[in-house]
Design a protein around this motif. Structure first.
Motif, mmCIF file in Angstrom:
data_model
loop_
_atom_site.group_PDB
_atom_site.id
_atom_site.type_symbol
_atom_site.label_atom_id
_atom_site.label_comp_id
_atom_site.label_asym_id
_atom_site.label_seq_id
_atom_site.Cartn_x
_atom_site.Cartn_y
_atom_site.Cartn_z
ATOM 1 N N TYR A 190 -19.245 -48.979 -49.315
ATOM 2 C CA TYR A 190 -20.236 -48.145 -48.625
ATOM 3 C C TYR A 190 -21.521 -48.925 -48.392
ATOM 4 O O TYR A 190 -21.918 -49.764 -49.217
ATOM 5 C CB TYR A 190 -20.555 -46.902 -49.453
ATOM 6 N N ILE A 191 -22.176 -48.650 -47.264
ATOM 7 C CA ILE A 191 -23.500 -49.200 -46.938
ATOM 8 C C ILE A 191 -24.406 -48.034 -46.566
ATOM 9 O O ILE A 191 -24.011 -47.147 -45.800
ATOM 10 C CB ILE A 191 -23.409 -50.207 -45.784
ATOM 11 N N PRO A 223 -38.174 -49.540 -33.635
ATOM 12 C CA PRO A 223 -37.821 -48.998 -34.951
ATOM 13 C C PRO A 223 -37.272 -50.073 -35.883
ATOM 14 O O PRO A 223 -36.803 -51.120 -35.446
ATOM 15 C CB PRO A 223 -36.763 -47.952 -34.618
ATOM 16 N N THR A 224 -37.345 -49.802 -37.166
ATOM 17 C CA THR A 224 -36.856 -50.708 -38.200
ATOM 18 C C THR A 224 -35.569 -50.147 -38.800
ATOM 19 O O THR A 224 -35.503 -48.964 -39.129
ATOM 20 C CB THR A 224 -37.902 -50.882 -39.314
ATOM 21 N N THR A 225 -34.569 -51.006 -38.951
ATOM 22 C CA THR A 225 -33.301 -50.628 -39.559
ATOM 23 C C THR A 225 -33.171 -51.324 -40.912
ATOM 24 O O THR A 225 -33.252 -52.556 -40.992
ATOM 25 C CB THR A 225 -32.116 -51.025 -38.671
ATOM 26 N N VAL A 226 -32.991 -50.535 -41.965
ATOM 27 C CA VAL A 226 -32.834 -51.075 -43.322
ATOM 28 C C VAL A 226 -31.402 -50.793 -43.761
ATOM 29 O O VAL A 226 -30.946 -49.646 -43.714
ATOM 30 C CB VAL A 226 -33.829 -50.444 -44.303
ATOM 31 N N ARG A 227 -30.680 -51.849 -44.176
ATOM 32 C CA ARG A 227 -29.287 -51.691 -44.611
ATOM 33 C C ARG A 227 -29.130 -52.260 -46.018
ATOM 34 O O ARG A 227 -29.541 -53.392 -46.299
ATOM 35 C CB ARG A 227 -28.318 -52.397 -43.657
ATOM 36 N N SER A 228 -28.530 -51.458 -46.879
ATOM 37 C CA SER A 228 -28.327 -51.868 -48.268
ATOM 38 C C SER A 228 -27.178 -52.861 -48.372
ATOM 39 O O SER A 228 -26.384 -53.036 -47.435
ATOM 40 C CB SER A 228 -28.004 -50.647 -49.128
#
Length: 631
Positions: free
Chosen positions: A335-336, A348-353
């Protein structure tokens, strides 16, 4: 050898002239100060020191290449041998000066020059900014190869032409190098972190920034203070920095004006940390809410195994999600967590774990096979399962059990990871076997087995008939039809006859020894085969009553016929009307009597015969009679 006429310590000039000691390449050298007493004057402008070559009378000369040159003057004078004089001229290079410009905000332009082996000889640089302001002069020291000058344009124009020239003290000035400068006309925006992606060892920061600014990544330390990381760039690109994925790492992008103006900072962007725990048929995901300052939180999304989002929420405070979507035992689910942050003036800013993976758990019931059927093969019994299209565990194991005939107890036989299984231990000629198939998931849970599917056992009866067991080879239905298969023992060719639902068959009494097999057929047309069985019936021999050895290629010889493959011994004797033997053979593969006696054609008429055959079981067959020879 040629004499050098330039004065040395042992010679003296007898002529005279003056010339500028330095001149730029491409500019004229002019001779002055020549004594009036000299006549017939000639000049050699590139004298090599060898004798007195021819010269020219002109008093002006242009050198095209830089270097040091000797000018020889030769003239007639009071000296009987003539007069001479020498002067040295240094020709200076006039290469274009290399420079670049950087435009910054508020009309500021930064000019950077770079000097090479030729342009470093200039004593001065002159910069015309193209806006009517006084020319800027840079004094060079002969060793510094680069420098920067800043200029501020105050006019309303946007485009300017900048010219940079090099010059020498008391000498010349080069042709100017020219560049067009276009000032910034758009308002400067803050730098922006477009994406922050975490993995096991690092954080990757995608960024963009305003033109004319240098960009540097800053990271928040344990005390909450932002410090530079040393990672720098311009305009846009990507940074990678070691980071612990188990903690939230926060970053800012700092833009500094290349011309020394004030800095600008992006909003704070922090990484996400997600964890997963496997429970029965579900995976529980948890995370800390997004902690970045600045911007407006928009959306959470959860992705599974690189597929589309399986969860979306617009509440920043949400910190958990339970995935119940078809969780299979021991299958890996990764999962992410993604967050979208909206910014007022930037993208916009995209943050991905970093991905977190769990192994699925399933402690409940397992779906059963849809059906199973069995069929006897030469090397054993093939057990074939039909698997469900929905809910099949991945991976799965087929568990096969076997009973010795209908009504007997089932015992474990084997396992497989395919739809079929071969039971090579079955004695299919002596008994029937029943099979059941179940599915086991990787957690050990076992499904209900299929109904029994039993092999067809074919047996021969004392009266010559054959019969077979009626238990169905299909777990979910009875056969729709049986077929008897006739197999030629010599050629192996086969034929079929439909029997309906009966379970007995009486072979043709006129056949010799034939191999039989039974095939059951279900609604879908799937065939299940029994064991083969050989049924031995009466021995028969067929004898023609006439033959015509006349050379027409038809009925040329007299020979007994039958299933010779079962003849063990054979003898045929042919007699004349007086009882004399005209032909005898014990070879069952012979073509027979060709109608000749001692190499000559026998006369037409009737001849007697006696044929004796013993088959492979020892049974004897004998026949006598007459055959008509026709010519």
């Amino acid at each position: 050898m040629a004499q050098n006429f330039c004065p040395t310590s042992t010679t003296a000039e007898t002529g005279g002239f003056t010339v500028q000691p330095q001149v730029c390449a491409g500019k004229p050298v002019t001779i002055t100060g020549v004594p009036a007493s000299l006549a017939n004057i000639r000049y050699v402008y590139q004298y090599s020191g060898n004798g007195i070559p021819g010269g020219v009378a002109t008093t002006s000369y242009i050198y095209t290449n830089p270097g040091s040159y000797t000018i020889l003057q030769v003239a007639a004078g009071s000296n009987a041998t003539g007069t001479f004089a020498c002067r040295v001229v240094e020709v200076l290079p006039v290469a274009l000066v290399s420079f670049s410009t950087t435009t910054c905000s508020n009309g500021v332009v930064r000019l950077t020059y770079k000097l090479d082996a030729e342009t470093i000889r200039y004593n001065f640089l002159s910069i015309n900014w193209g806006d009517g302001t006084p020319t800027s002069t840079v004094v060079l020291n002969g060793s510094t190869t680069t420098g920067t000058i800043t200029h501020t344009y105050t006019g309303t124009a946007v485009n300017y032409v900048v010219q940079v020239s090099g010059s020498y003290t008391n000498a010349c000035t080069s042709v100017p190098a020219v560049q067009n400068v276009k000032l910034q006309t758009t308002s400067v925006v803050d730098p922006n972190i477009l994406a922050l992606t975490s993995d096991a060892t690092k954080a990757t920061v995608d960024f963009q920034g305003p033109d004319g600014y240098s960009l540097e990544l800053y990271q928040k330390d344990a005390g909450g203070i932002y410090a530079p990381t040393g990672l720098t760039g311009t305009s846009g690109g990507s940074f990678s920095i070691p980071a612990n994925p188990a903690t939230a790492n926060c970053f800012q992008l700092v833009a500094k004006d290349a011309c020394g103006g004030s800095e600008r900072r992006s909003t704070e962007v922090c990484s996400l940390v997600i964890t997963g725990t496997a429970e029965d048929k579900q995976n529980v995901l948890k995370w800390q809410p997004y902690a970045g300052k600045g911007g407006t939180f928009d959306t959470y999304r959860v992705y599974r195994n690189s597929g589309p989002p399986i969860f979306s929420a617009r509440n920043q405070a949400i910190n958990a999600y339970t995935d119940i979507g078809n969780i299979t035992c021991n299958k890996s689910y990764c999962y992410i967590l993604e967050a979208i942050i909206r910014n007022t003036t930037t993208s916009p800013t995209t943050v991905r774990s970093m991905s977190t993976c769990v192994s699925g758990s399933d402690n409940g019931s397992v779906v059963s096979p849809t059906s199973a059927y069995v069929s006897v093969q030469p090397n054993g019994v093939n057990v074939q399962a039909t698997l469900p299209t929905l809910g099949l565990p991945s991976p799965y194991t087929l568990v096969i059990t076997r009973a010795d005939g209908a009504g007997s107890a089932f015992n474990p036989l084997g396992i497989g990871d395919d739809r079929s299984y071969l039971d090579a231990t079955a004695q299919t000629n002596s008994q029937s076997y029943c099979y059941q198939v179940a599915i086991r998931n990787s957690c050990g849970a076992l499904s209900k087995p299929t109904a029994p599917a039993c092999t067809i056992l074919l047996t021969k009866n004392p009266n010559g008939s054959i019969s077979w067991t009626s238990a169905s080879p299909y777990s979910n239905e009875p056969p729709q039809n049986y077929q008897v298969i006739f197999i030629d023992p010599v050629t192996g060719a086969s034929d079929k006859k439909s029997l309906g639902n009966v379970t007995t068959y009486q072979p043709d009494p006129d056949s010799q020894v034939t191999q039989y097999q039974i095939a059951a057929i279900n609604k879908a047309g799937i065939e299940s085969y029994s064991n083969p069985a050989e049924v031995e019936l009466g021995l028969r021999v067929f004898v023609p009553n006439a033959f015509t050895p006349n050379g027409d290629a038809q009925n040329q010889s007299f020979m007994a016929k039958g299933l010779m493959a079962f003849w063990d011994t054979f003898e045929m004797t042919v007699y004349s009307r007086w009882g004399d033997v005209v032909y005898n053979s014990t070879d069952k593969n012979t073509t027979g009597w060709n109608g000749e006696v001692n190499g000559s054609p026998a006369t037409s008429g009737y001849y007697g015969y006696r044929i004796r055959v013993i088959d492979s079981t020892g049974r004897a067959f004998e026949r006598t009679g007459q055959v008509l020879l026709i010519r």
